[in-house]
Enzyme design. Sequence first.
Site, PDB file in Angstrom:
ATOM      1  CG  ASN A   1      -1.941   1.107   1.224  1.00 47.88           C
ATOM      2  OD1 ASN A   1      -1.857   2.037   0.435  1.00 47.88           O
ATOM      3  ND2 ASN A   1      -2.913   1.031   2.120  1.00 47.88           N
TER       4      ASN A   1
ATOM      5  NE  ARG B   1      -6.271   1.912  -0.327  1.00 45.91           N
ATOM      6  CZ  ARG B   1      -6.150   3.193   0.043  1.00 45.91           C
ATOM      7  NH1 ARG B   1      -4.954   3.678   0.338  1.00 45.91           N
ATOM      8  NH2 ARG B   1      -7.203   3.969   0.134  1.00 45.91           N
TER       9      ARG B   1
ATOM     10  CG  HIS C   1     -12.878   3.787   2.441  1.00 43.95           C
ATOM     11  ND1 HIS C   1     -13.558   4.901   2.921  1.00 43.95           N
ATOM     12  CD2 HIS C   1     -11.560   4.049   2.642  1.00 43.95           C
ATOM     13  CE1 HIS C   1     -12.693   5.773   3.398  1.00 43.95           C
ATOM     14  NE2 HIS C   1     -11.476   5.279   3.234  1.00 43.95           N
TER      15      HIS C   1
ATOM     16  NE  ARG D   1      -9.042  12.180   2.618  1.00 43.14           N
ATOM     17  CZ  ARG D   1      -9.123  10.894   2.352  1.00 43.14           C
ATOM     18  NH1 ARG D   1      -9.774  10.474   1.279  1.00 43.14           N
ATOM     19  NH2 ARG D   1      -8.569  10.001   3.158  1.00 43.14           N
TER      20      ARG D   1
ATOM     21  CD  GLU E   1      -8.445  -0.629   3.840  1.00 43.96           C
ATOM     22  OE1 GLU E   1      -8.992   0.154   3.056  1.00 43.96           O
ATOM     23  OE2 GLU E   1      -7.711  -0.273   4.785  1.00 43.96           O
TER      24      GLU E   1
END
Length: 402
Positions: free
Chosen positions: A9, A93, A181, A241, A379
Amino acid sequence: MGDIILTINAGSSSVKFSAQEIAEGKLTPLASGLIDGIGGKATFSARKSGGEKTHFVLDQTHAAVDHKMALTAVLDWMEDQLPGANVVGVGHRVVHGGPNYAQPVLVTTETFKDLKALEPLAPLHQPYNLAGVEAAIHAFPHAAQVACFDTAFHRKHPFIADTFALPRQYYDEGVRRYGFHGLSYEFIHRILRYEEPVLARGKVIVAHLGNGASLCAINAGRSVASTMGFTALDGLPMGTRCGQLDPGVVLYLMSEKKMSAAEITDLLYKNSGLKGMSGISNDMRDLEASTEQSAKDAIDYFVSRVRREIGGLSAVLGGLDCIVLTGGIGENAVNIRRAILKDMEWFGIQIDEDANARNERVISEKGSPTVALILKTDEERMIAAHTAELLGLKQPIVPAIS
């Protein structure tokens, strides 16, 4: 030691990795680690499962550490700590798969070119994801490289959940709601399907709440709506964000504040959300510990937006059988969970306060019409599973996770 799946990742200044062995139809975690500070004072930290952590500063005598050097450090560490490991696949990812990539793919010259063209849609993620792919090709030249997309799980949305109220040509050109996601949501659904098959066949909302945050509505295993849209800015407020924002605000910043696209990007991605509202931190733990009103205001806004989106997604689903909370906040923040789910008996959610305080798996009362669960997402394991499955090594690897 047998065949190994490595997951990567890669971000702008970090590379997170894990190594998992394929044995007896299961993925067994062997090690995980992080290279942080790429481009500056880079540090390497890693730990074998059940072992001591290794931590050191990477050598920058001749040049600043880039993604290629970072992956070389991973290779060197694995050769020392996991002798005989045969890396057969590297799963990556990749944040954006665009409208065409609805499942993991082997990285070829053509697919890499396609994914490179999507960089304008995820400028703060995609270039670094792909830099990680290039570095892994160099470090592990004999391993298959597999791209796993954060957008793929949402690619079967109905048209009305994907489009904006713009002329149709923009949708056809790729200006649409993609959702993100997806790797987390897919992992949670696989675990649900294994542990709670009845609930998994029903109407489920998963709340992925962390520094990045979003919600996803899943009906009978299929994502039907998500709070994130064209970019990972939309929906819930996040650590840095902004979340949902009237587009007129951007026009105002351009015309009245004379801000450039780069300045607006920096504001909305890096200096808004919990950090911007509170003026203190992007970390929910810091805000909960603070006595400042601005910290309370930021928490209250976050909670209110989550509650509002739960209501909206439940309307899309036409009801709600289960809500799952995951991610750093969802899995650990007792008070935030309580604030999100309190006074929702009218909605069928009856929270067991003691179970919530103990971080138990089921935090709804027995007999609650809507079941509330805390599930830990993974993940990296989802990426490893996709990689192994794509290579035909075993199906399915998840949920065979022990």
